[in-house]
Design a protein around this motif. Structure first.
Motif, PDB file in Angstrom:
ATOM      1  N   GLY A  12       0.867  -1.240   0.102  1.00  0.00           N
ATOM      2  CA  GLY A  12       0.125   0.112  -0.074  1.00  0.00           C
ATOM      3  C   GLY A  12       1.042   1.193  -0.038  1.00  0.00           C
ATOM      4  N   ASP A  13       2.125   1.055  -0.311  1.00  0.00           N
ATOM      5  CA  ASP A  13       2.905   2.108  -0.356  1.00  0.00           C
ATOM      6  C   ASP A  13       3.215   2.608  -1.652  1.00  0.00           C
ATOM      7  OD1 ASP A  13       3.349   2.105   2.410  1.00  0.00           O
ATOM      8  OD2 ASP A  13       4.999   0.590   2.102  1.00  0.00           O
ATOM      9  N   ASP A  14       3.685   4.175  -1.657  1.00  0.00           N
ATOM     10  CA  ASP A  14       3.945   4.637  -3.167  1.00  0.00           C
ATOM     11  C   ASP A  14       4.879   3.941  -3.786  1.00  0.00           C
ATOM     12  OD1 ASP A  14       2.164   6.518  -2.897  1.00  0.00           O
ATOM     13  OD2 ASP A  14       3.454   8.122  -2.231  1.00  0.00           O
ATOM     14  N   LYS A  15       4.879   3.844  -4.973  1.00  0.00           N
ATOM     15  CA  LYS A  15       6.093   2.965  -5.931  1.00  0.00           C
ATOM     16  C   LYS A  15       7.084   4.020  -6.336  1.00  0.00           C
ATOM     17  CE  LYS A  15       3.696   0.923  -9.179  1.00  0.00           C
ATOM     18  NZ  LYS A  15       3.414   0.018 -10.223  1.00  0.00           N
ATOM     19  N   ASN A  16       7.808   4.440  -5.374  1.00  0.00           N
ATOM     20  CA  ASN A  16       8.841   5.301  -5.768  1.00  0.00           C
ATOM     21  C   ASN A  16      10.393   5.088  -5.426  1.00  0.00           C
ATOM     22  OD1 ASN A  16       9.022   5.155  -2.929  1.00  0.00           O
ATOM     23  ND2 ASN A  16       8.298   7.443  -2.571  1.00  0.00           N
ATOM     24  N   PHE A  17      10.830   3.659  -5.575  1.00  0.00           N
ATOM     25  CA  PHE A  17      11.867   3.246  -5.540  1.00  0.00           C
ATOM     26  C   PHE A  17      12.690   3.405  -6.705  1.00  0.00           C
ATOM     27  CE2 PHE A  17      15.162  -0.066  -5.545  1.00  0.00           C
ATOM     28  CZ  PHE A  17      15.966   0.190  -4.646  1.00  0.00           C
ATOM     29  N   VAL A  18      13.883   3.899  -6.642  1.00  0.00           N
ATOM     30  CA  VAL A  18      14.678   3.996  -7.951  1.00  0.00           C
ATOM     31  C   VAL A  18      16.188   3.265  -7.587  1.00  0.00           C
ATOM     32  CG1 VAL A  18      16.049   5.483  -9.379  1.00  0.00           C
ATOM     33  CG2 VAL A  18      13.633   6.327  -8.520  1.00  0.00           C
ATOM     34  N   ALA A  19      16.361   2.167  -8.356  1.00  0.00           N
ATOM     35  CA  ALA A  19      17.534   1.505  -8.001  1.00  0.00           C
ATOM     36  C   ALA A  19      18.887   2.180  -8.291  1.00  0.00           C
ATOM     37  CB  ALA A  19      17.430   0.261  -8.971  1.00  0.00           C
ATOM     38  N   GLN A  20      19.861   1.918  -7.705  1.00  0.00           N
ATOM     39  CA  GLN A  20      21.163   2.803  -7.908  1.00  0.00           C
ATOM     40  C   GLN A  20      21.667   1.909  -9.199  1.00  0.00           C
ATOM     41  OE1 GLN A  20      23.194   2.558  -4.303  1.00  0.00           O
ATOM     42  NE2 GLN A  20      21.952   3.971  -3.298  1.00  0.00           N
ATOM     43  N   SER A  21      22.829   2.666  -9.670  1.00  0.00           N
ATOM     44  CA  SER A  21      23.514   2.142 -10.776  1.00  0.00           C
ATOM     45  C   SER A  21      24.437   1.042 -10.317  1.00  0.00           C
ATOM     46  CB  SER A  21      24.090   2.919 -11.737  1.00  0.00           C
ATOM     47  OG  SER A  21      24.460   4.146 -10.906  1.00  0.00           O
ATOM     48  N   LEU A  22      24.915   0.063 -10.842  1.00  0.00           N
ATOM     49  CA  LEU A  22      25.872  -0.799 -10.291  1.00  0.00           C
ATOM     50  C   LEU A  22      26.875   0.039  -9.683  1.00  0.00           C
ATOM     51  CD1 LEU A  22      26.058  -3.170 -13.379  1.00  0.00           C
ATOM     52  CD2 LEU A  22      24.835  -3.617 -10.987  1.00  0.00           C
ATOM     53  N   SER A  23      27.347  -0.701  -8.646  1.00  0.00           N
ATOM     54  CA  SER A  23      28.483  -0.040  -7.728  1.00  0.00           C
ATOM     55  C   SER A  23      29.857  -0.517  -8.309  1.00  0.00           C
ATOM     56  CB  SER A  23      28.426  -0.230  -6.397  1.00  0.00           C
ATOM     57  OG  SER A  23      28.311  -1.557  -5.926  1.00  0.00           O
ATOM     58  N   TRP A  24      29.948  -1.646  -8.987  1.00  0.00           N
ATOM     59  CA  TRP A  24      31.008  -2.012  -9.735  1.00  0.00           C
ATOM     60  C   TRP A  24      30.473  -2.925 -10.930  1.00  0.00           C
ATOM     61  CZ3 TRP A  24      30.715  -7.399 -10.742  1.00  0.00           C
ATOM     62  CH2 TRP A  24      29.738  -7.906 -10.171  1.00  0.00           C
ATOM     63  N   GLY A  25      31.368  -2.856 -11.978  1.00  0.00           N
ATOM     64  CA  GLY A  25      31.012  -3.306 -13.165  1.00  0.00           C
ATOM     65  C   GLY A  25      30.057  -2.722 -14.016  1.00  0.00           C
TER      66      GLY A  25
END
Length: 189
Positions: free
Chosen positions: A64-77
Protein backbone atom coordinates in the motif's frame (compact mmCIF):
# COMPACT_ATOMS: atom_id res chain seq x y z
CA UNK A 1 31.45 -21.26 -21.29
CA UNK A 2 30.25 -19.90 -24.63
CA UNK A 3 27.21 -22.20 -24.53
CA UNK A 4 26.34 -20.92 -21.05
CA UNK A 5 26.50 -17.29 -22.21
CA UNK A 6 24.34 -18.15 -25.24
CA UNK A 7 21.79 -19.82 -22.96
CA UNK A 8 21.66 -16.77 -20.67
CA UNK A 9 21.34 -14.41 -23.63
CA UNK A 10 18.37 -16.45 -24.89
CA UNK A 11 16.43 -15.91 -21.65
CA UNK A 12 13.65 -13.45 -22.48
CA UNK A 13 11.43 -12.04 -19.78
CA UNK A 14 11.65 -13.17 -16.19
CA UNK A 15 12.33 -16.93 -16.02
CA UNK A 16 12.41 -19.38 -13.14
CA UNK A 17 15.67 -21.31 -13.09
CA UNK A 18 17.78 -23.66 -11.03
CA UNK A 19 21.47 -22.90 -10.58
CA UNK A 20 24.38 -24.81 -9.04
CA UNK A 21 27.62 -22.97 -8.38
CA UNK A 22 30.82 -22.91 -6.35
CA UNK A 23 31.08 -20.22 -3.66
CA UNK A 24 34.05 -19.18 -1.56
CA UNK A 25 31.60 -19.06 1.39
CA UNK A 26 33.33 -16.22 3.28
CA UNK A 27 34.50 -18.51 6.09
CA UNK A 28 37.70 -16.98 7.54
CA UNK A 29 40.74 -19.26 7.89
CA UNK A 30 40.77 -18.98 11.68
CA UNK A 31 37.52 -20.99 11.88
CA UNK A 32 39.24 -24.22 10.82
CA UNK A 33 42.87 -23.16 11.09
CA UNK A 34 45.40 -21.53 8.83
CA UNK A 35 45.84 -23.15 5.44
CA UNK A 36 42.32 -24.57 5.26
CA UNK A 37 40.32 -23.28 2.30
CA UNK A 38 36.58 -23.58 2.82
CA UNK A 39 34.11 -23.32 -0.03
CA UNK A 40 30.70 -24.68 -0.83
CA UNK A 41 28.68 -25.88 -3.76
CA UNK A 42 25.21 -24.33 -3.70
CA UNK A 43 22.10 -25.36 -5.59
CA UNK A 44 19.09 -23.05 -5.51
CA UNK A 45 15.92 -22.07 -7.31
CA UNK A 46 16.07 -18.55 -8.68
CA UNK A 47 14.75 -16.11 -11.24
CA UNK A 48 16.74 -14.69 -14.13
CA UNK A 49 16.23 -11.44 -16.05
CA UNK A 50 14.36 -9.88 -13.14
CA UNK A 51 14.20 -6.08 -12.75
CA UNK A 52 15.24 -5.18 -9.19
CA UNK A 53 13.59 -1.77 -9.39
CA UNK A 54 10.28 -3.19 -10.64
CA UNK A 55 10.38 -5.92 -8.02
CA UNK A 56 10.88 -3.51 -5.11
CA UNK A 57 8.18 -1.17 -6.41
CA UNK A 58 5.75 -4.08 -6.85
CA UNK A 59 6.38 -5.13 -3.24
CA UNK A 60 5.86 -1.53 -2.05
CA UNK A 61 2.56 -1.37 -3.97
CA UNK A 62 1.41 -4.63 -2.33
CA UNK A 63 2.08 -3.02 1.05
CA UNK A 64 0.00 0.00 0.00
CA UNK A 65 3.02 2.31 -0.28
CA UNK A 66 4.01 4.60 -3.13
CA UNK A 67 6.03 3.00 -5.88
CA UNK A 68 8.91 5.48 -5.75
CA UNK A 69 11.98 3.27 -5.39
CA UNK A 70 14.73 3.98 -7.92
CA UNK A 71 17.54 1.45 -8.11
CA UNK A 72 21.07 2.78 -7.94
CA UNK A 73 23.38 2.03 -10.82
CA UNK A 74 25.82 -0.81 -10.33
CA UNK A 75 28.48 0.04 -7.78
CA UNK A 76 30.94 -2.18 -9.67
CA UNK A 77 31.10 -3.44 -13.24
CA UNK A 78 28.81 -2.67 -16.15
CA UNK A 79 25.81 -4.38 -17.64
CA UNK A 80 26.66 -6.28 -20.81
CA UNK A 81 24.91 -4.38 -23.60
CA UNK A 82 21.58 -5.97 -24.42
CA UNK A 83 21.83 -8.23 -21.34
CA UNK A 84 20.79 -5.78 -18.62
CA UNK A 85 19.44 -7.53 -15.52
CA UNK A 86 21.36 -10.68 -16.50
CA UNK A 87 25.08 -10.27 -17.26
CA UNK A 88 27.62 -7.96 -15.66
CA UNK A 89 31.19 -7.48 -16.93
CA UNK A 90 33.85 -6.53 -14.38
CA UNK A 91 37.61 -6.55 -14.90
CA UNK A 92 37.37 -8.99 -17.81
CA UNK A 93 35.06 -11.47 -16.04
CA UNK A 94 31.36 -12.10 -16.55
CA UNK A 95 28.88 -12.39 -13.69
CA UNK A 96 25.30 -13.68 -13.74
CA UNK A 97 22.75 -11.72 -11.71
CA UNK A 98 19.95 -13.82 -10.28
CA UNK A 99 17.30 -13.54 -7.61
CA UNK A 100 16.74 -16.26 -5.09
CA UNK A 101 13.05 -17.04 -4.87
CA UNK A 102 11.20 -17.07 -1.55
CA UNK A 103 11.23 -20.53 0.00
CA UNK A 104 13.79 -21.63 -2.58
CA UNK A 105 14.67 -25.30 -2.77
CA UNK A 106 18.27 -24.78 -1.67
CA UNK A 107 21.06 -27.20 -0.99
CA UNK A 108 24.67 -26.68 0.04
CA UNK A 109 27.63 -29.03 0.36
CA UNK A 110 30.68 -27.81 2.31
CA UNK A 111 34.24 -28.56 1.21
CA UNK A 112 37.57 -28.10 2.96
CA UNK A 113 40.68 -28.20 0.78
CA UNK A 114 38.77 -29.91 -2.03
CA UNK A 115 37.14 -32.70 0.00
CA UNK A 116 33.79 -32.90 1.76
CA UNK A 117 33.90 -31.30 5.22
CA UNK A 118 34.08 -33.74 8.13
CA UNK A 119 31.35 -33.67 10.79
CA UNK A 120 33.65 -31.71 13.13
CA UNK A 121 34.56 -29.17 10.41
CA UNK A 122 30.91 -28.83 9.45
CA UNK A 123 29.97 -28.09 13.09
CA UNK A 124 32.65 -25.38 13.35
CA UNK A 125 31.39 -23.79 10.14
CA UNK A 126 27.78 -23.85 11.40
CA UNK A 127 28.82 -22.39 14.77
CA UNK A 128 30.64 -19.56 13.00
CA UNK A 129 27.65 -18.83 10.74
CA UNK A 130 25.24 -18.77 13.70
CA UNK A 131 27.47 -16.27 15.51
CA UNK A 132 27.64 -13.94 12.51
CA UNK A 133 25.22 -11.02 12.57
CA UNK A 134 23.10 -10.90 9.45
CA UNK A 135 22.13 -7.48 8.15
CA UNK A 136 19.11 -6.81 6.02
CA UNK A 137 19.86 -5.34 2.62
CA UNK A 138 19.15 -1.83 1.34
CA UNK A 139 15.43 -2.46 1.00
CA UNK A 140 14.90 -1.81 4.70
CA UNK A 141 15.59 1.83 3.85
CA UNK A 142 12.32 1.92 1.89
CA UNK A 143 10.39 -0.01 4.53
CA UNK A 144 10.53 -3.57 3.21
CA UNK A 145 11.40 -6.17 5.80
CA UNK A 146 9.48 -9.24 4.63
CA UNK A 147 9.65 -10.95 1.26
CA UNK A 148 12.59 -8.85 0.25
CA UNK A 149 13.95 -8.96 -3.26
CA UNK A 150 17.52 -10.23 -2.95
CA UNK A 151 19.69 -9.75 -6.02
CA UNK A 152 22.78 -11.94 -6.08
CA UNK A 153 25.63 -12.46 -8.50
CA UNK A 154 27.85 -15.39 -9.33
CA UNK A 155 30.97 -15.36 -11.47
CA UNK A 156 30.21 -17.37 -14.61
CA UNK A 157 33.34 -19.51 -14.25
CA UNK A 158 31.89 -20.73 -10.91
CA UNK A 159 28.58 -21.87 -12.42
CA UNK A 160 28.39 -25.66 -12.55
CA UNK A 161 24.83 -26.06 -13.82
CA UNK A 162 22.01 -23.82 -15.00
CA UNK A 163 18.54 -24.97 -16.03
CA UNK A 164 16.01 -22.44 -17.35
CA UNK A 165 13.24 -22.26 -19.91
CA UNK A 166 13.47 -25.96 -20.76
CA UNK A 167 17.24 -25.78 -21.45
CA UNK A 168 20.13 -27.02 -19.33
CA UNK A 169 23.85 -26.29 -19.28
CA UNK A 170 25.89 -28.63 -17.07
CA UNK A 171 29.66 -28.45 -16.54
CA UNK A 172 29.64 -31.59 -14.38
CA UNK A 173 28.73 -33.80 -17.32
CA UNK A 174 32.09 -32.88 -18.86
CA UNK A 175 34.11 -33.41 -15.66
CA UNK A 176 35.40 -37.01 -15.50
CA UNK A 177 34.90 -37.25 -11.75
CA UNK A 178 31.94 -34.89 -11.33
CA UNK A 179 31.82 -32.73 -8.22
CA UNK A 180 35.16 -33.89 -6.81
CA UNK A 181 36.99 -32.74 -9.96
CA UNK A 182 35.39 -29.31 -9.75
CA UNK A 183 36.02 -29.13 -5.99
CA UNK A 184 39.71 -29.94 -6.38
CA UNK A 185 40.11 -27.37 -9.14
CA UNK A 186 38.38 -24.70 -7.06
CA UNK A 187 40.45 -25.36 -3.93
CA UNK A 188 43.64 -24.91 -5.97
CA UNK A 189 42.68 -21.34 -6.97
Amino acid sequence: MKNLVSMIEAVKGCQFANITFVSDSGIPQYVLGKGNKVFSIIRTDCQLNYSYENAVNNRLAKQGDDKNFVAQSLSWGQWVEGQENKLIEHKGSLYLRYYEVANADRGRAWFVNGRYATAEEFQKIMDYLKSKKTDSNRQTEVGLVENQVKPKVVKLVNVLRLAANGCEWDRLTTAPDGVSTVAMAYSAQ
